[in-house]
Design a protein around this motif. Sequence first.
Motif, PDB file in Angstrom:
ATOM      1  N   LEU A  80       0.737  -1.337  -0.040  1.00 30.13           N
ATOM      2  CA  LEU A  80      -0.069   0.205  -0.042  1.00 30.13           C
ATOM      3  C   LEU A  80       0.830   1.197  -0.071  1.00 30.13           C
ATOM      4  O   LEU A  80       1.862   1.401   0.965  1.00 30.13           O
ATOM      5  N   LYS A  81       0.544   2.136  -0.908  1.00 32.30           N
ATOM      6  CA  LYS A  81       1.305   3.455  -0.925  1.00 32.30           C
ATOM      7  C   LYS A  81       0.340   4.569  -0.503  1.00 32.30           C
ATOM      8  O   LYS A  81      -0.656   4.679  -0.818  1.00 32.30           O
ATOM      9  N   VAL A  82       0.954   5.418   0.432  1.00 33.18           N
ATOM     10  CA  VAL A  82       0.001   6.510   0.920  1.00 33.18           C
ATOM     11  C   VAL A  82       1.015   7.650   0.584  1.00 33.18           C
ATOM     12  O   VAL A  82       2.332   7.926   0.982  1.00 33.18           O
ATOM     13  N   GLY A  83       0.164   8.799   0.005  1.00 32.64           N
ATOM     14  CA  GLY A  83       0.788  10.228  -0.271  1.00 32.64           C
ATOM     15  C   GLY A  83      -0.254  11.060  -0.230  1.00 32.64           C
ATOM     16  O   GLY A  83      -1.398  11.043  -0.099  1.00 32.64           O
ATOM     17  N   ALA A  84       0.360  12.422  -0.436  1.00 27.16           N
ATOM     18  CA  ALA A  84      -0.815  13.384  -0.496  1.00 27.16           C
ATOM     19  C   ALA A  84      -1.670  13.646  -1.679  1.00 27.16           C
ATOM     20  O   ALA A  84      -2.724  13.592  -1.828  1.00 27.16           O
ATOM     21  N   ARG A  85      -0.789  12.971  -2.946  1.00 30.32           N
ATOM     22  CA  ARG A  85      -1.657  12.748  -4.140  1.00 30.32           C
ATOM     23  C   ARG A  85      -0.834  11.965  -5.028  1.00 30.32           C
ATOM     24  O   ARG A  85       0.385  11.578  -4.713  1.00 30.32           O
ATOM     25  N   ASP A  91      -4.140   0.133  -4.830  1.00 27.76           N
ATOM     26  CA  ASP A  91      -2.770  -0.017  -3.939  1.00 27.76           C
ATOM     27  C   ASP A  91      -2.391   1.038  -3.434  1.00 27.76           C
ATOM     28  O   ASP A  91      -1.275   1.321  -2.896  1.00 27.76           O
ATOM     29  N   ARG A  92      -3.066   2.083  -3.196  1.00 27.47           N
ATOM     30  CA  ARG A  92      -2.621   3.624  -2.802  1.00 27.47           C
ATOM     31  C   ARG A  92      -3.831   4.156  -2.072  1.00 27.47           C
ATOM     32  O   ARG A  92      -5.036   3.941  -2.399  1.00 27.47           O
ATOM     33  N   VAL A  93      -3.182   5.049  -1.261  1.00 31.04           N
ATOM     34  CA  VAL A  93      -4.356   6.044  -0.496  1.00 31.04           C
ATOM     35  C   VAL A  93      -3.938   7.403  -0.578  1.00 31.04           C
ATOM     36  O   VAL A  93      -2.550   7.614  -0.191  1.00 31.04           O
ATOM     37  N   GLU A  94      -4.724   8.349  -0.882  1.00 25.60           N
ATOM     38  CA  GLU A  94      -4.433   9.721  -0.881  1.00 25.60           C
ATOM     39  C   GLU A  94      -4.824  10.372   0.616  1.00 25.60           C
ATOM     40  O   GLU A  94      -6.002  10.145   0.703  1.00 25.60           O
ATOM     41  N   VAL A  95      -4.237  10.975   1.041  1.00 25.43           N
ATOM     42  CA  VAL A  95      -4.227  11.591   2.353  1.00 25.43           C
ATOM     43  C   VAL A  95      -4.113  13.223   2.487  1.00 25.43           C
ATOM     44  O   VAL A  95      -4.380  13.935   3.523  1.00 25.43           O
TER      45      VAL A  95
END
Length: 109
Positions: free
Chosen positions: A68-73, A87-91
């Motif tokens: 899982l990849k987590v980033g601003a965008r 596989d990603r989450v924008e926070v």
Amino acid sequence: MRVAIALAKDDATRVYPGPFGHAPRYAIYEAGPSGELVLLEIRENPYAKVHGEEKHAKMRELLRDVDLKVGARFGHRGSLGAFPLADRVEVGPVSLEEALARLKERSSA
């Protein structure tokens, strides 16, 4: 499950505010059975300033062990980026603490 969180250039307590693939480094965490996240390493991104289609393959290789990849965008200029949406989450450009809290909420839902 392993998680990579994009870290800001000069402040390791913040999520990198730009596209995930341009972050200078990533905090790599292992998610434990009860939802806790344990920091494994800080991984440098040698491709942070690289552009073009070949960057996607390089980024996938750099983070091949991460689920899982987590980033601003993610992505820019019409591109969806190197990683599938699942596989990603924008926070957003939040603190690392806030990003970790959101991940814990997500895993308990």
